[in-house]
Design an enzyme around this catalytic site. Structure first.
Site, PDB file in Angstrom:
ATOM      1  N   CYS A 334      30.682 -68.524  54.093  1.00  0.00           N
ATOM      2  CA  CYS A 334      31.670 -69.267  54.879  1.00  0.00           C
ATOM      3  C   CYS A 334      32.865 -69.666  54.009  1.00  0.00           C
ATOM      4  CB  CYS A 334      31.012 -70.485  55.553  1.00  0.00           C
ATOM      5  SG  CYS A 334      31.951 -71.150  56.944  1.00  0.00           S
ATOM      6  N   HIS A 431      25.920 -68.483  58.155  1.00  0.00           N
ATOM      7  CA  HIS A 431      24.965 -69.420  57.572  1.00  0.00           C
ATOM      8  C   HIS A 431      23.552 -69.009  57.984  1.00  0.00           C
ATOM      9  CE1 HIS A 431      27.971 -72.403  56.280  1.00  0.00           C
ATOM     10  NE2 HIS A 431      28.575 -72.191  57.437  1.00  0.00           N
TER      11      HIS A 431
END
Length: 483
Positions: A334, A431
């Protein structure tokens, strides 16, 4: 005892007193008895968050509690989520969607904005479930915040729910914590407290009993239970980083370093690595040197440009470059993925006054921070070293990234991430990659771990939650609460 109410609130004398764990454990106790039960936290301040099936964002702890209750996470389980992006401001997530900056609305107007959706979500859960277990935030004894409180007694009074107060005896001073907290409450607030729970007790309970009798005499409230200090439970952390590990030194070990950014987010990504018997996971604090290791993982960030600046101030950029020169591997997740690219643009100044930052330059990628947040649960296949396996994960980010090169993950609708030309660096927005056992094994093999052993994170959570529920059934007088 609860009668007409189908809700119970757990408040704590301090942060980390055991509120989250108690809600999760009691949720599993009730679910095993056939009660439909849901967790609820009116306001949560955390950088660990989860994505619901309908594309909303809630605190990671409430998603974990929903798992314990055996139900799907919902935005109504955490209607207000505050995600700090600086020391003085936070993004306000209302019923799953980023809505406004706390700095923009001001603290005085916050309660008026928040209480409406909080009560709406709570009522929705009450209609859907037999019981709602409510987690407070911090401590109700913070009298300076009482006027604008929506998370502790302010909510309990509005919703008219009974309260249990939990305290952590391992910190010391537990009797004073409980008595002092009760004394800080108003008369009506004290009356809705139905009892106390003492958490993390070690030793001979007989030695504690005189103190319990004293507390009950002083307060007129019963001690509902003393929960033992439980070892070996692997439960999702709400915000604090858990560093406990169980390494098997008889097998090959992969050394992994995770730099801890000032605004690190979703560090629960690394729980599967902490649990893994062949991974030595080291969190590297601000200003500390990145140790010699096989793999460096740059985690998510709530403020990517600010954390990229901090990374350089700590000298981590030079350490990463040296690590790669010596043949090490690097992963970015991310915000860490965005940092590995050529540049990060923030044309709308979402994160601050800097509208262009040079990335670390290890991936042929450029990122632009956009106004709309991406919130998605994902399924696909991850490919490394010519091998491909199934993977599940989720995306929480504000921005898009354009790349040149081979993607890491492919779904039916899209591709994500990038692998460097020399195969030593990859980044992805996903994630939860390590929670998929096959994907975790593939990534660790790419990083140099020969061992095929692994861990099933879901099974480990199930084991831990059931062990917690067993302990609560043994140590808490549930008859006094529910009859």
């Amino acid at each position: 005892m609860l009668s007409t109410h189908n809700a119970l609130m757990i408040q704590g004398t301090t942060s980390d007193a055991g509120k989250s764990v108690l809600v999760a454990g009691l949720g599993r106790v009730l679910a095993r008895k056939g009660v439909s039960v849901a967790p609820f936290k009116s306001q949560n301040m955390a950088l660990n968050s989860a994505v619901t099936a309908d594309g909303g964002e809630i605190g990671r702890a409430q998603a974990f509690q929903a798992f314990a209750c055996g139900v799907e996470p919902s935005v109504h389980m955490n209607p207000i989520l505050l995600k700090p992006d600086s020391d003085c401001s936070a993004q306000v997530i209302i019923q799953g969607k980023a809505s406004v900056s706390m700095q923009a609305i001001g603290f005085q107007a916050y309660k008026e904005l928040a209480m409406g959706p909080i009560l709406e979500s709570f009522n929705i859960l009450q209609d859907r479930f037999d019981c709602v277990l409510i987690e407070g935030a911090g401590s109700p004894a913070e009298v300076n915040l009482r006027e604008h409180d929506v998370a502790n007694m302010g909510f309990a009074e509005e919703a008219d729910v009974p309260v249990i107060i939990v305290a952590d005896i391992d910190r010391g001073g537990v009797l004073a914590h409980l008595l002092g907290t009760l004394e800080c409450l108003s008369q009506s607030e004290r009356e809705r407290v139905i009892g106390f729970v003492i958490n993390r007790f070690r030793g001979d309970l007989e030695l504690l009993k005189p103190g319990l009798r004293w507390l009950e005499e002083k307060t007129g409230k019963p001690v509902l239970g003393v929960v033992p200090y439980l070892q070996g439970l692997n439960l999702d952390a709400e915000d604090a980083i858990d560093v406990t590990q169980n390494i098997d030194d008889s097998q090959p070990v992969l050394n992994v370093a995770v730099p801890v950014f000032p605004r690190i987010s979703n560090h629960t990504d690394f729980d599967a690595l902490r649990f893994h018997p062949n991974v030595n996971l080291q969190f590297v604090g601000p200003g500390e040197k990145i140790p010699g290791c096989d793999l460096i993982v740059l985690p998510g960030s709530k403020n990517v440009i600010s954390d990229l600046t901090a990374l350089r101030e700590y000298g981590w950029d030079k350490a990463i470059a040296k690590h790669l020169r010596y043949g090490g591997k690097v992963i970015g997740i991310c915000g860490g993925y965005q940092m590995l690219g050529q540049c990060i643009r923030d044309p709308h100044q979402i994160e601050g006054s800097i509208d262009l930052a040079q990335g670390l330059g290890f991936l042929e990628a450029e990122s632009v921070i956009e106004k709309e947040k991406v919130l998605l649960q994902k399924e696909g296949r991850i490919s490394l070293n010519g091998q491909s396996v199934n993977v599940v994960g989720y995306e929480i980010h504000m921005g898009i990234t354009t790349t040149v090169g081979d993607a890491v993950i492919v779904t039916q609708e899209s591709v994500d991430g990038l692998v460097s030309a020399d195969n030593n660096v990859f980044g992805t927005y996903w994630h939860g990659l390590f929670d998929s056992p096959d994907a975790c094994s593939l990534i660790l093999r790419w990083a140099g771990l020969d061992s095929q052993s692994g861990i099933d994170v879901i099974a480990e959570r199930e084991r831990s939650i059931n062990a917690l529920a067993d302990a609560l059934e043994d140590s808490i007088n549930l008859q006094m609460i529910w009859g």
